[in-house]
Every structure is written in structure tokens, then in C-alpha cells.
Design an enzyme around this catalytic site. Structure first.
Site, PDB file in Angstrom:
ATOM      1  N   CYS A   2       0.806  -1.032  -0.062  1.00 22.64           N
ATOM      2  CA  CYS A   2      -0.021   0.032  -0.097  1.00 22.64           C
ATOM      3  C   CYS A   2       0.969   1.134  -0.089  1.00 22.64           C
ATOM      4  O   CYS A   2       2.120   0.987   0.142  1.00 22.64           O
ATOM      5  CB  CYS A   2      -0.710   0.013   1.044  1.00 22.64           C
ATOM      6  SG  CYS A   2      -1.645  -1.637   1.555  1.00 22.64           S
ATOM      7  N   ARG A  29       1.130   2.328  -5.955  1.00 19.84           N
ATOM      8  CA  ARG A  29       1.443   0.886  -5.001  1.00 19.84           C
ATOM      9  C   ARG A  29       0.058   0.213  -4.691  1.00 19.84           C
ATOM     10  O   ARG A  29       0.288  -0.656  -4.065  1.00 19.84           O
ATOM     11  CB  ARG A  29       1.860   1.640  -3.617  1.00 19.84           C
ATOM     12  CG  ARG A  29       3.112   2.404  -3.858  1.00 19.84           C
ATOM     13  CD  ARG A  29       3.703   2.948  -2.564  1.00 19.84           C
ATOM     14  NE  ARG A  29       4.020   1.954  -1.693  1.00 19.84           N
ATOM     15  CZ  ARG A  29       5.432   1.463  -1.704  1.00 19.84           C
ATOM     16  NH1 ARG A  29       6.253   2.183  -2.683  1.00 19.84           N
ATOM     17  NH2 ARG A  29       5.742   0.612  -0.927  1.00 19.84           N
ATOM     18  N   TRP A  76      -3.623  -1.803  -1.420  1.00 19.29           N
ATOM     19  CA  TRP A  76      -3.518  -3.077  -2.256  1.00 19.29           C
ATOM     20  C   TRP A  76      -4.124  -4.085  -1.238  1.00 19.29           C
ATOM     21  O   TRP A  76      -3.146  -4.502  -0.231  1.00 19.29           O
ATOM     22  CB  TRP A  76      -2.248  -3.296  -2.856  1.00 19.29           C
ATOM     23  CG  TRP A  76      -2.235  -4.454  -3.923  1.00 19.29           C
ATOM     24  CD1 TRP A  76      -2.416  -4.341  -4.998  1.00 19.29           C
ATOM     25  CD2 TRP A  76      -1.915  -5.850  -3.416  1.00 19.29           C
ATOM     26  NE1 TRP A  76      -2.321  -5.515  -5.653  1.00 19.29           N
ATOM     27  CE2 TRP A  76      -1.951  -6.437  -4.653  1.00 19.29           C
ATOM     28  CE3 TRP A  76      -1.515  -6.426  -2.336  1.00 19.29           C
ATOM     29  CZ2 TRP A  76      -1.726  -7.798  -4.708  1.00 19.29           C
ATOM     30  CZ3 TRP A  76      -1.276  -7.776  -2.531  1.00 19.29           C
ATOM     31  CH2 TRP A  76      -1.428  -8.694  -3.689  1.00 19.29           C
ATOM     32  N   ASN A 102       1.167  -0.033   6.103  1.00 16.63           N
ATOM     33  CA  ASN A 102       1.762  -0.628   4.663  1.00 16.63           C
ATOM     34  C   ASN A 102       2.496  -1.746   5.416  1.00 16.63           C
ATOM     35  O   ASN A 102       3.570  -1.552   6.016  1.00 16.63           O
ATOM     36  CB  ASN A 102       2.699   0.325   3.880  1.00 16.63           C
ATOM     37  CG  ASN A 102       3.233  -0.333   2.803  1.00 16.63           C
ATOM     38  OD1 ASN A 102       2.904  -1.499   2.497  1.00 16.63           O
ATOM     39  ND2 ASN A 102       4.308   0.183   2.365  1.00 16.63           N
ATOM     40  N   GLY A 103       2.055  -2.961   5.040  1.00 13.94           N
ATOM     41  CA  GLY A 103       2.588  -4.245   5.498  1.00 13.94           C
ATOM     42  C   GLY A 103       1.793  -5.187   5.841  1.00 13.94           C
ATOM     43  O   GLY A 103       0.602  -5.020   5.588  1.00 13.94           O
ATOM     44  N   GLU A 482       9.699 -10.392 -21.426  1.00 14.31           N
ATOM     45  CA  GLU A 482       9.566  -9.126 -20.992  1.00 14.31           C
ATOM     46  C   GLU A 482       8.213  -8.453 -21.899  1.00 14.31           C
ATOM     47  O   GLU A 482       7.503  -7.819 -21.271  1.00 14.31           O
ATOM     48  CB  GLU A 482      10.789  -8.239 -20.953  1.00 14.31           C
ATOM     49  CG  GLU A 482      10.558  -6.808 -20.644  1.00 14.31           C
ATOM     50  CD  GLU A 482       9.836  -6.528 -19.242  1.00 14.31           C
ATOM     51  OE1 GLU A 482       9.560  -7.539 -18.298  1.00 14.31           O
ATOM     52  OE2 GLU A 482       9.599  -5.261 -19.159  1.00 14.31           O
ATOM     53  N   LYS A 486       4.471  -7.309 -20.580  1.00 16.74           N
ATOM     54  CA  LYS A 486       4.034  -5.914 -20.622  1.00 16.74           C
ATOM     55  C   LYS A 486       2.439  -5.963 -21.239  1.00 16.74           C
ATOM     56  O   LYS A 486       1.571  -5.289 -20.732  1.00 16.74           O
ATOM     57  CB  LYS A 486       4.698  -5.015 -21.680  1.00 16.74           C
ATOM     58  CG  LYS A 486       5.970  -4.384 -21.145  1.00 16.74           C
ATOM     59  CD  LYS A 486       6.085  -3.304 -19.928  1.00 16.74           C
ATOM     60  CE  LYS A 486       6.226  -4.522 -18.445  1.00 16.74           C
ATOM     61  NZ  LYS A 486       7.173  -4.262 -17.905  1.00 16.74           N
ATOM     62  N   GLU A 489       0.024  -7.570 -18.801  1.00 16.99           N
ATOM     63  CA  GLU A 489      -0.230  -6.776 -17.511  1.00 16.99           C
ATOM     64  C   GLU A 489      -1.009  -5.388 -17.847  1.00 16.99           C
ATOM     65  O   GLU A 489      -2.044  -5.256 -17.252  1.00 16.99           O
ATOM     66  CB  GLU A 489       0.693  -6.434 -16.640  1.00 16.99           C
ATOM     67  CG  GLU A 489       1.944  -5.666 -17.192  1.00 16.99           C
ATOM     68  CD  GLU A 489       3.144  -5.615 -16.118  1.00 16.99           C
ATOM     69  OE1 GLU A 489       3.140  -5.533 -14.960  1.00 16.99           O
ATOM     70  OE2 GLU A 489       4.460  -5.171 -16.519  1.00 16.99           O
ATOM     71  N   HIS A 505       7.358 -28.444 -29.152  1.00 13.66           N
ATOM     72  CA  HIS A 505       7.317 -29.539 -28.230  1.00 13.66           C
ATOM     73  C   HIS A 505       6.190 -29.330 -27.250  1.00 13.66           C
ATOM     74  O   HIS A 505       5.959 -29.758 -26.178  1.00 13.66           O
ATOM     75  CB  HIS A 505       8.534 -29.609 -27.271  1.00 13.66           C
ATOM     76  CG  HIS A 505       9.908 -29.970 -27.974  1.00 13.66           C
ATOM     77  ND1 HIS A 505      10.257 -31.117 -28.312  1.00 13.66           N
ATOM     78  CD2 HIS A 505      10.881 -28.869 -28.500  1.00 13.66           C
ATOM     79  CE1 HIS A 505      11.363 -30.877 -29.141  1.00 13.66           C
ATOM     80  NE2 HIS A 505      11.887 -29.773 -29.058  1.00 13.66           N
ATOM     81  N   LYS A 608       2.853  -1.888  -7.759  1.00 12.41           N
ATOM     82  CA  LYS A 608       4.369  -1.780  -8.396  1.00 12.41           C
ATOM     83  C   LYS A 608       5.363  -2.406  -7.407  1.00 12.41           C
ATOM     84  O   LYS A 608       6.360  -2.668  -7.680  1.00 12.41           O
ATOM     85  CB  LYS A 608       4.580  -0.378  -8.473  1.00 12.41           C
ATOM     86  CG  LYS A 608       5.763  -0.093  -9.408  1.00 12.41           C
ATOM     87  CD  LYS A 608       5.879   1.087 -10.131  1.00 12.41           C
ATOM     88  CE  LYS A 608       7.099   1.428 -10.678  1.00 12.41           C
ATOM     89  NZ  LYS A 608       7.068   0.388 -11.794  1.00 12.41           N
TER      90      LYS A 608
HETATM   91  C1  F6R Z   1       6.170  -5.416 -14.283  1.00 13.55           C
HETATM   92  C2  F6R Z   1       6.760  -5.160 -13.002  1.00 13.55           C
HETATM   93  C3  F6R Z   1       7.069  -6.182 -12.133  1.00 13.55           C
HETATM   94  C4  F6R Z   1       8.225  -6.111 -11.177  1.00 13.55           C
HETATM   95  C5  F6R Z   1       8.470  -6.857 -10.047  1.00 13.55           C
HETATM   96  C6  F6R Z   1       9.832  -6.678  -9.458  1.00 13.55           C
HETATM   97  O1  F6R Z   1       6.155  -4.551 -15.168  1.00 13.55           O
HETATM   98  O2  F6R Z   1       6.812  -3.921 -12.810  1.00 13.55           O
HETATM   99  O3  F6R Z   1       7.009  -7.449 -12.534  1.00 13.55           O
HETATM  100  O4  F6R Z   1       9.457  -6.273 -12.206  1.00 13.55           O
HETATM  101  O5  F6R Z   1       7.406  -6.726  -9.189  1.00 13.55           O
HETATM  102  O6  F6R Z   1       9.948  -5.358  -8.950  1.00 13.55           O
HETATM  103  P1  F6R Z   1      11.268  -4.839  -8.524  1.00 13.55           P
HETATM  104  O7  F6R Z   1      12.002  -4.609  -9.806  1.00 13.55           O
HETATM  105  O8  F6R Z   1      10.907  -3.476  -7.913  1.00 13.55           O
HETATM  106  O9  F6R Z   1      11.918  -5.722  -7.639  1.00 13.55           O
END
Ligand code: F6R
Length: 613
Positions: A2, A29, A76, A102-103, A482, A486, A489, A505, A608
Site C-alpha cells: 500500500c 502502490r 492493495w 503498509n505491511g 518481458e 507488458k 499486465e 514441443h 508496483k
Molecule cells: C512488471 C513489473 C513487476 C516488477 C516486479 C519486481 O512490469 O513491474 O513484474 O518487475 O514486481 O519489482 P522490482 O524490480 O521493484 O523488484
């Protein structure tokens, strides 16, 4: 996961507006619910509800609060559904204490049962609510607020960034942290802020303190005192000057942060190129003397690791194993050796699984931890032997974009230092690689200038499709994963990012006429074999969308749509294609989200910064 924000001032400023704008800058967040509380003339004023901040603001006027002190929360959901009652702030029975958190308080069930037995009335299903009730009990025993909080935290297991208001202390906010980030911003003599992340107060002040684990701060208007919660003693802390530009936390004319951050990549890369050679050399020397090397991260950071392991081993001549951070301990528990090194990648520096992995490795075999993160003072920096801070600037869009490019660039710079130290390549050869790496910002700039319509048309062409394969070989598998992540998500499409060789396979069984298959195809040593894979999918009616270099011919001929990255097709540029190819895939995801009316900055169910296991 959060976000929390707080403000206390002696100035005539609209406290609600400041709190609302601050918490909005932390919405990446989590956006299940929002709440703000201010205190004024002996009363708490609370507004909260489920929903995104703008939606709740429309209903409740979140910018309208009396007083000079307020705390705010964007959630969150972990414990308890995203509903109004479960929204923060939470209060005690007598409504004189308000808490945002937050936690996770892991032992909240036991604590809650005990509190209920003692007559406390609970309103929510959250773990957080035990905190104001426990503080109430401690204060009844005669302790002051600060001591009560310290006593309560002795019995709470778990992680927290907390901001607390109490009606008996109208001129203060108390904040505490353990494992969840908290930073303090200050305009000396006037206003003090607390937040889960620096961008929340970046437009207001650049003077900042980073709270460490088990530290408490008492915020007053324009002042702050720090304490160690294990000893209750006052501690001195040095402030830091934030170098990020003030507009870094604003959208600045772009419709979404994601788009802004995609376009910021050339600048972010140029800034990262300025990191001193000495920092790279330290990493290079440690890697040269290591016996076993692992590279780890989660999500996008893991996919940057998949590219990085190729780039570094190209010059190091040693195998580097990429392991997802949540798997690291389980995979290495019986075989981690002393002379090992772990390279940990994390944009936020707060991902709990990454932190746990490196802490375990350090404790078990005292292995060296080399971290690459974007956030100064983040948790990962405390558990690492050496740290490189990328210079991407704050990334607010939930999907990682510019930070991925900067992570891979940093790994590229380290690899060049390795090449220089190891002297296996001649100087001219190393210079060619260096030139290619340093050209990455221009290549991306040129792509962004000329290809937006092509990307938009591709999105339109694919409008009916919700399942895709993203296929590649070698170093490009990381790009495929990657790029696929994108699209998954932000645009809610289902993507399998896979090895093109392995796809026959099993996955190929799904291919029917027009099934979209994205190939990432720089002309490296895997190219000729990849042609074979493209043909296998084309023969089964697949729609081929290929990402290739400017001069490409063979895969272009086989493709329905070709997106060309303006770079030379040679081995120097191929090695750094995980940096130069990714913006095209990010844009594909962005415009697909826009086409389907999805907000790319706020994908469903995501946060995030992932601070829970
Ligand atoms: C995808 C994304 C997440 C982060 C993952 C790791 O776009 O942002 O998959 O890459 O949660 O986060 P960090 O890099 O902050 O450890």
C-alpha cells in the site's frame, strides 16, 4: 504494497489538497481503496471508501479537510476484501487514534481474539486494526503514545510502515518502519511529510530522510526527531538532497505515466551511462574472482537478468545462472558455495522475495551480494555488499519500462569493464561493443520518432486477438518474456513468452489460422534457426509479427507485420538488443491497452512494489 502519506504544517495551506495529491502520487502502490484523516480542534475527520482515488474523490471531496495535520492511505488489499470498512485509516474503540499501515501484521488473529476477549469492538477484517486497539490498551496502562507504540510493536510480528495520529498529541504524526519503506520530507520550520516513496513529496521538497528498520520518527511542523524503537533512544540522522527533477513525478503532458516513461528511456539511459567506471569496475572485479554466479530478481527484473546473464558471460567466460528470487533458496539450499556471488536486480529495492533471497544467501554462506536498484536507500541497499543505483528517475507507471532498460544497460557497462580487465578481446573489439552500448539512447529515440503509427496499426490489426505467443532464441528469450509480460499486465491479453525452439514441443498445438505469433529476431547466431521456427508457425496458418533490425530481409519476407528497430545488424548491436528492442514491445502493450479502453497505469490486481510473499 500500500502507500502511505502524511503532512503536518504550521503554514496556511489546504491540508486536504496536499494529502490528496500526495497519496495520488503513490497510487501505483495499490488502488483498491483510499482514505484520509485529519485532526482539528480535538476531532478526527475521516473520509474513506473502496475504489480508485479519483472515483472516491468525486464522491467524498477528498481535498476538503480541516486542520494542519493529515495522514492518507491507498490500499492493495491483502487481509480483508477491498471495501469501505476495510479501507484505512483504522481507529480504536474510542476513536481517538487513527492508523494507516503498509505491511502485514502476521499474528493479528491471535492479537485480535485477545483484544475481543478484553472487550474491544472491531469493525474491519484487516490485520491493521489491531494496532490502534493495542495502543489504546497500552495508554490505559499509563504509557505515553510513543512508549505505547514501541510496546505494541514488540508484540506485533510482521512488517510495517505506520503513520499514527492521536487526539492527545495534536501537533505530531508518529511514524515507524520495519521492512516496509518510509521516507520523511521536510521544509525546515514549515512543513514535514512522510511517505512510502519519495515521489509523493518530490514537488514539495527535496530534503529527505530515509527511515531504517526499527526506527521511529516524530514529525512536527517543519521538524523531525528520530528514535530507535529497540532502545527508545533518540538518534541523529543526516538528511539527503534528492536529485530527481521535480517534474519526474508528474505526467507532464503525457496521457499516462507509462507512455511518459517509455519516452524517457533515452534520457534515463544517458543518465545511467554517466555512472562512474569505478562502480562498474568493483562489480567486474568481484565477478572475475567468483566461482559461482547467480543473477536474480522478480518479474521484469528477472527478465532483465535473463538478458544480463548473456551479456556478462559473453565477456566473463563463466556460466551465470538466472534464478527467480522466490526460488533461489529452495534451489540452492543444498549447494550454495562460499565463493559465490549473487547479482540482485530490483527497481524498487523493496521486493520481499528478492530481499529474502539475498539475506538467506548472505547468512548461509556469506556470499557476496551485488545489487542494482533504482532507489537510493531502499532495503536492498542495506543487505548488499556493493550497490549500483541506476539513474532512471522515479518510475510511477505500474509496468516497469525505463528501469528495465537501465538495468540491462548497467549490466552491459559491467560486462565492458570485465572485458577490459580480462583482456580476452582486443581493444578495438571492445570499443565496438562500447560504441554499440552507448548508441542505445539514439536508436530508441529514432524508433520512437518514426514508428508510432506502425505500432498503432499493428494494434488495430490484432484487435480481435486475446492470445499470443512471443517467441525467440538465446538472448532474445528474455525480450520475448518481458514484451509479453507488458502486454499481459497492461492490456489483459494472454501471452506465452517462450523459447522458439521449445514451442514445437507442445505450445504449437494451439496454433490455428491467424493465431498471432510475435518473433523477436535480431540477426545473431540464432537467426538462421529462428527462420525455421517462423516457417513452422507460418505453415500452420499463424499470423507472424516480427521485430527485426533495419536491414532484415529473410524474416521480413515470412512476416505479416514487421517492426524494424533502426540499428545495424552486427554482433555488437545484437548483444544489446534487449535494450533497443524493448520500447517497441512496450508501445505495443501500451497502445493495445488504450485500444481496449484499459488504463495502462493501473492494471487490475497489481501493485508496483511487492512486499508480501
Ligand atoms: C512488471 C513489473 C513487476 C516488477 C516486479 C519486481 O512490469 O513491474 O513484474 O518487475 O514486481 O519489482 P522490482 O524490480 O521493484 O523488484
Amino acid at each position: 504494497m500500500c502507500g502511505i502519506f502524511g503532512v503536518i504544517t504550521n503554514q496556511e495551506i489546504p491540508i486536504g489538497k496536499i494529502a490528496l495529491e500526495g497519496i495520488k502520487r503513490l497510487e501505483y502502490r495499490g488502488y483498491d481503496s483510499v482514505g484520509i484523516v485529519s485532526q482539528h480542534e480535538g476531532k478526527l475527520f475521516i473520509k474513506k471508501d473502496a475504489g480508485k482515488i479519483d472515483e472516491v474523490h468525486k464522491k467524498l471531496k477528498l481535498d476538503d479537510f480541516p486542520g494542519k495535520v493529515a495522514i492518507a492511505h491507498t490500499r492493495w488489499a491483502t487481509h480483508g476484501a477491498p471495501t469501505k470498512v476495510n479501507s484505512h485509516p483504522h481507529t480504536n474503540c474510542t476513536n481517538n487514534i487513527a492508523v494507516v499501515h503498509n505491511g502485514i501484521i502476521e499474528n493479528f488473529m491471535t492479537l485480535k481474539k485477545e483484544l475481543i476477549r478484553n472487550g474491544h469492538k472491531f469493525r474491519s477484517d484487516t490485520d491493521t486494526e489491531v494496532i490502534p486497539h493495542l495502543i489504546e490498551d497500552k495508554m490505559k496502562e499509563g504509557l505515553d503514545l510513543k512508549e505505547s507504540i514501541i510496546e505494541v510493536l514488540k508484540i506485533c510480528k510482521g512488517s510495517y510502515g505506520l503513520a499514527i495520529l492521536h487526539l492527545d498529541l495534536p501537533d505530531a504524526i508518529i511514524v515507524v518502519r520495519k521492512e516496509s519503506p518510509l521516507v520523511i520530507g521536510i521544509e525546515p520550520g514549515k512543513t514535514t511529510y512522510c511517505a512510502s516513496d519519495i515521489p509523493a513529496f518530490l514537488p514539495l521538497t527535496r530534503i529527505c530522510y530515509i527511515l531504517e528498520d526499527c526506527e521511529m520518527a516524530i514529525l512536527r511542523a517543519g521538524e523531525v526527531d528520530f528514535f530507535n524503537i529497540n532502545t527508545s533512544e533518540k538518534i541523529e540522522k543526516k538528511s539527503q538532497q534528492i536529485e530527481w527533477s521535480i517534474d519526474a513525478a508528474e505526467k507532464g503532458g503525457y496521457k499516462h505515466f507509462m507512455l511518459k516513461e517509455i519516452y524517457e528511456q533515452p534520457t534515463a539511459l544517458r543518465q545511467t551511462l554517466k555512472i562512474s567506471e569505478d562502480e562498474m569496475k568493483t562489480f567486474a572485479q568481484i565477478l572475475l574472482s567468483a566461482e559461482n554466479i547467480y543473477i536474480t530478481g522478480a518479474g521484469t527484473s528477472l527478465f532483465a537478468s535473463l538478458a544480463g546473464k548473456f551479456i556478462i558471460s559473453r565477456f566473463l567466460g563463466k556460466f551465470i545462472q538466472a534464478i527467480e528470487c522466490s526460488e533461489l533458496k529452495i534451489q540452492l539450499k543444498d549447494c550454495l558455495k562460499e565463493n559465490s556471488v549473487i547479482i540482485a536486480l530490483s527497481q524498487s529495492g523493496e521486493t520481499i522475495d528478492t530481499i529474502e533471497a539475498i539475506r538467506w544467501a548472505k547468512k548461509t554462506q556469506n556470499v557476496k551480494i551485488l545489487s542494482i536498484t533504482n532507489i537510493v536507500g531502499s532495503s536492498i541497499t542495506r543487505y548488499s555488499d556493493h550497490v549500483i543505483i541506476t539513474r532512471a528517475g522515479p518510475e510511477i507507471g505500474v509496468a516497469a519500462t525505463k528501469t528495465y532498460a537501465c538495468q540491462v544497460l548497467t549490466l552491459g557497462l559491467i560486462s565492458l569493464e570485465i572485458a577490459k580487465l580480462r583482456k580476452q578481446e582486443n581493444e578495438e573489439e571492445i570499443q565496438q561493443y562500447e560504441k554499440a552500448l552507448k548508441s542505445t539512447p539514439q536508436i530508441i529515440e529514432a524508433f520512437l520518432e518514426n514508428n508510432i503509427n506502425l505500432i498503432k496499426n499493428t494494434v488495430k490489426n490484432l484487435e480481435k486477438h486475446s492470445n499470443y505467443f512471443f517467441l525467440a532464441r538465446g538472448i532474445s528469450i528474455g525480450i520475448a518474456k518481458e514484451g509479453g509480460l507488458k502486454l499481459k499486465e497492461v492490456a489483459c491479453r494472454f501471452i506465452e513468452g517462450y523459447s522458439a525452439a521449445s514451442a514445437k514441443h507442445g505450445p504449437i498445438a494451439l496454433v490455428r489460422k491467424n493465431f498471432p505469433i510475435v518473433f523477436i529476431a535480431p540477426p545473431d547466431e540464432t537467426y538462421e534457426r529462428l527462420i525455421g521456427n517462423v516457417m513452422e508457425f507460418k505453415a500452420r496458418g499463424g499470423k507472424i509479427i516480427s521485430f527485426v533490425v533495419e536491414s532484415d530481409k529473410k524474416i521480413t519476407e515470412l512476416s505479416d507485420i514487421t517492426i524494424r528497430i533502426p540499428q545495424p545488424g552486427n554482433k555488437y548491436f545484437n548483444l544489446f538488443s534487449p535494450i533497443t528492442f524493448i520500447p517497441a514491445l512496450q508501445l505495443l502493450a501500451y497502445y493495445t491497452a488504450i485500444f481496449h479502453n484499459l488504463n495502462p497505469d493501473k492494471p487490475m490486481n497489481l501493485s508496483k512494489t511487492v512486499t508480501v510473499h
